[in-house]
Design a protein around this motif. Sequence first.
Motif, PDB file in Angstrom:
ATOM      1  N   VAL A  57      61.074  49.705  41.342  1.00 31.15           N
ATOM      2  CA  VAL A  57      60.635  49.743  42.733  1.00 31.15           C
ATOM      3  C   VAL A  57      61.824  49.742  43.687  1.00 31.15           C
ATOM      4  O   VAL A  57      61.755  50.297  44.789  1.00 31.15           O
ATOM      5  CB  VAL A  57      59.677  48.571  43.035  1.00 31.15           C
ATOM      6  CG1 VAL A  57      60.405  47.234  42.967  1.00 31.15           C
ATOM      7  CG2 VAL A  57      59.015  48.736  44.396  1.00 31.15           C
ATOM      8  N   SER A  58      62.940  49.142  43.276  1.00 31.24           N
ATOM      9  CA  SER A  58      64.136  49.147  44.127  1.00 31.24           C
ATOM     10  C   SER A  58      64.662  50.566  44.303  1.00 31.24           C
ATOM     11  O   SER A  58      65.044  50.979  45.405  1.00 31.24           O
ATOM     12  CB  SER A  58      65.222  48.258  43.519  1.00 31.24           C
ATOM     13  OG  SER A  58      66.384  48.270  44.321  1.00 31.24           O
ATOM     14  N   GLU A  59      64.651  51.326  43.226  1.00 25.16           N
ATOM     15  CA  GLU A  59      65.081  52.724  43.296  1.00 25.16           C
ATOM     16  C   GLU A  59      64.137  53.536  44.188  1.00 25.16           C
ATOM     17  O   GLU A  59      64.586  54.401  44.944  1.00 25.16           O
ATOM     18  CB  GLU A  59      65.131  53.313  41.888  1.00 25.16           C
ATOM     19  CG  GLU A  59      65.609  54.756  41.823  1.00 25.16           C
ATOM     20  CD  GLU A  59      65.645  55.267  40.394  1.00 25.16           C
ATOM     21  OE1 GLU A  59      65.316  56.457  40.204  1.00 25.16           O
ATOM     22  OE2 GLU A  59      65.984  54.491  39.478  1.00 25.16           O
ATOM     23  N   MET A  60      62.834  53.228  44.102  1.00 21.77           N
ATOM     24  CA  MET A  60      61.863  53.932  44.941  1.00 21.77           C
ATOM     25  C   MET A  60      62.116  53.639  46.417  1.00 21.77           C
ATOM     26  O   MET A  60      62.017  54.538  47.266  1.00 21.77           O
ATOM     27  CB  MET A  60      60.430  53.526  44.558  1.00 21.77           C
ATOM     28  CG  MET A  60      59.354  54.188  45.426  1.00 21.77           C
ATOM     29  SD  MET A  60      57.674  53.724  44.945  1.00 21.77           S
ATOM     30  CE  MET A  60      57.482  54.657  43.440  1.00 21.77           C
ATOM     31  N   ILE A  61      62.433  52.397  46.743  1.00 25.46           N
ATOM     32  CA  ILE A  61      62.713  52.042  48.135  1.00 25.46           C
ATOM     33  C   ILE A  61      63.911  52.828  48.652  1.00 25.46           C
ATOM     34  O   ILE A  61      63.896  53.345  49.782  1.00 25.46           O
ATOM     35  CB  ILE A  61      62.958  50.521  48.270  1.00 25.46           C
ATOM     36  CG1 ILE A  61      61.684  49.748  47.924  1.00 25.46           C
ATOM     37  CG2 ILE A  61      63.415  50.170  49.683  1.00 25.46           C
ATOM     38  CD1 ILE A  61      61.912  48.265  47.711  1.00 25.46           C
ATOM     39  N   ASP A  62      64.963  52.960  47.824  1.00 23.60           N
ATOM     40  CA  ASP A  62      66.128  53.754  48.222  1.00 23.60           C
ATOM     41  C   ASP A  62      65.741  55.210  48.490  1.00 23.60           C
ATOM     42  O   ASP A  62      66.217  55.824  49.450  1.00 23.60           O
ATOM     43  CB  ASP A  62      67.196  53.708  47.126  1.00 23.60           C
ATOM     44  CG  ASP A  62      67.906  52.360  47.055  1.00 23.60           C
ATOM     45  OD1 ASP A  62      67.875  51.632  48.068  1.00 23.60           O
ATOM     46  OD2 ASP A  62      68.481  52.048  45.989  1.00 23.60           O
ATOM     47  N   ASP A  63      64.865  55.762  47.634  1.00 33.04           N
ATOM     48  CA  ASP A  63      64.429  57.154  47.814  1.00 33.04           C
ATOM     49  C   ASP A  63      63.660  57.323  49.127  1.00 33.04           C
ATOM     50  O   ASP A  63      63.831  58.313  49.838  1.00 33.04           O
ATOM     51  CB  ASP A  63      63.541  57.587  46.638  1.00 33.04           C
ATOM     52  CG  ASP A  63      64.320  57.722  45.336  1.00 33.04           C
ATOM     53  OD1 ASP A  63      65.558  57.864  45.400  1.00 33.04           O
ATOM     54  OD2 ASP A  63      63.691  57.677  44.257  1.00 33.04           O
ATOM     55  N   GLN A 116      66.260  44.681  50.040  1.00 27.73           N
ATOM     56  CA  GLN A 116      66.572  43.373  49.469  1.00 27.73           C
ATOM     57  C   GLN A 116      66.085  43.223  48.025  1.00 27.73           C
ATOM     58  O   GLN A 116      66.242  42.153  47.429  1.00 27.73           O
ATOM     59  CB  GLN A 116      65.925  42.259  50.313  1.00 27.73           C
ATOM     60  CG  GLN A 116      66.528  42.092  51.702  1.00 27.73           C
ATOM     61  CD  GLN A 116      67.836  41.318  51.671  1.00 27.73           C
ATOM     62  OE1 GLN A 116      68.443  41.131  50.615  1.00 27.73           O
ATOM     63  NE2 GLN A 116      68.284  40.869  52.827  1.00 27.73           N
ATOM     64  N   VAL A 117      65.499  44.272  47.458  1.00 27.62           N
ATOM     65  CA  VAL A 117      64.956  44.187  46.099  1.00 27.62           C
ATOM     66  C   VAL A 117      66.052  44.533  45.098  1.00 27.62           C
ATOM     67  O   VAL A 117      66.655  45.617  45.185  1.00 27.62           O
ATOM     68  CB  VAL A 117      63.761  45.143  45.928  1.00 27.62           C
ATOM     69  CG1 VAL A 117      63.187  45.036  44.511  1.00 27.62           C
ATOM     70  CG2 VAL A 117      62.676  44.836  46.959  1.00 27.62           C
ATOM     71  N   PRO A 118      66.374  43.656  44.159  1.00 30.17           N
ATOM     72  CA  PRO A 118      67.455  43.918  43.192  1.00 30.17           C
ATOM     73  C   PRO A 118      67.193  45.184  42.375  1.00 30.17           C
ATOM     74  O   PRO A 118      66.039  45.534  42.091  1.00 30.17           O
ATOM     75  CB  PRO A 118      67.432  42.672  42.301  1.00 30.17           C
ATOM     76  CG  PRO A 118      66.754  41.621  43.115  1.00 30.17           C
ATOM     77  CD  PRO A 118      65.756  42.332  43.956  1.00 30.17           C
ATOM     78  N   HIS A 119      68.274  45.856  42.003  1.00 33.30           N
ATOM     79  CA  HIS A 119      68.166  47.023  41.137  1.00 33.30           C
ATOM     80  C   HIS A 119      67.428  46.659  39.845  1.00 33.30           C
ATOM     81  O   HIS A 119      67.513  45.528  39.351  1.00 33.30           O
ATOM     82  CB  HIS A 119      69.558  47.565  40.790  1.00 33.30           C
ATOM     83  CG  HIS A 119      70.112  48.483  41.836  1.00 33.30           C
ATOM     84  ND1 HIS A 119      69.454  49.605  42.276  1.00 33.30           N
ATOM     85  CD2 HIS A 119      71.280  48.435  42.534  1.00 33.30           C
ATOM     86  CE1 HIS A 119      70.182  50.221  43.190  1.00 33.30           C
ATOM     87  NE2 HIS A 119      71.297  49.521  43.371  1.00 33.30           N
ATOM     88  N   CYS A 120      66.699  47.642  39.281  1.00 35.34           N
ATOM     89  CA  CYS A 120      65.990  47.505  38.003  1.00 35.34           C
ATOM     90  C   CYS A 120      64.821  46.516  38.065  1.00 35.34           C
ATOM     91  O   CYS A 120      64.381  46.014  37.033  1.00 35.34           O
ATOM     92  CB  CYS A 120      66.952  47.114  36.884  1.00 35.34           C
ATOM     93  SG  CYS A 120      68.286  48.310  36.635  1.00 35.34           S
TER      94      CYS A 120
END
Length: 395
Positions: free
Chosen positions: A233-239, A258-262
Amino acid sequence: MVKSGKSKRDESPLASSPVSSEILFTILNSIDGIVYIADFETNTILFANNYLKKIFGFDPTGRNYQHLVYNSQESSSLFFDNSKLIGVDGMPATSIQWEYQNPFNKKWYAAKTRAVEWTDGSYVRLEIGLDITEHKQMYSFLNEARNQAENAINTKNRFVALVAHDLKSPFVSILGMLHRILKKETFAYEVHRKFLENIIVNGQRMLKMIDNLLDMDRLETGKIKPEPCYFDVSEMIDDVFDNFLHLAEQKELILVNQVPHCTEIFADKYLYFVVLNNLISNAVKFSFAGGQIEVSLESGKDQTRLMVRDQGQGIPGHYINDIFKPDVKTTTRGTSGETGSGLGLIFCQQIMKAHGGSIVIDSREGKGSVFYVELGSSCRLPESSGDGSEGKGSD
């Protein structure tokens, strides 16, 4: 008549007492429904209550009940077999229940038939039928209403799909041509370029509205069903942030993840992206220049809650309770005059409900809003994520 095989001393008080029989017949006559007693062997009616006599207009005692009560209906022939009312031990078996339409008054009855002991100790057929005509009519009405509703829904679905297709095709073509013109042509006046850019932005907004309408319809009719899986979900937020970098730069907004990677959550990846994209789009739209948009996540044993927080204009208090109602207009302009259809949040709530979750809003006018995206499942945190307090930001 079928004999019960009982001696006189085995007979019940009701069978041996004329007073008791008289009381019994008085009770049967007071029932607002069909009551008759018939001989097992001849099917002759031995007793008919006042209700049945009123239907016929005469006393049917001594007549064959098959011809009078059922008019030899083919559907009721299975229930003429009196042997089914007596068990293998020679005693009354369980009662038989069924429905039929009386040929005289055309009313429907729910009947209950069983073997009972007659005054001479033999077994006879007792049947009680209660009028269920209104129930049948109501059932028929509801069934017809359901069919009409289903037909209306199918018609609406075909209409929505047809209109959406007919609208999308020319829109996509027009926007494609406008993009090429904007990219290749030179403009003598900058205002002309701005006009063209504004047309493209509004055209894209219309396409998004059409897509939202289609997706809402598909979700409601079950054509879109969540297919959950674990994803970062962290990667999705970046996208999603990448989609709004240009708009965020124009308003000088800081986007903080603020969501940690992975960090993984269990949901439909495509539908969850739609929810995040809509919420962050709204946060950008309603943020004041120089503000901050932050996305964070809390996870418990039985719930995952993602939070999209902004420092924007907030939602007026009288809109909060109606924000997810499709029949109430709650749309307002963004801080830079941006407009919207109001369908995005409604669709997002439908998506989360399809996941067994929901979206909850905490907002104060002029102070910003927090949208809580709640899921009834825990997330999978990275093995060594720290506390995630540093976050990832872009400005």
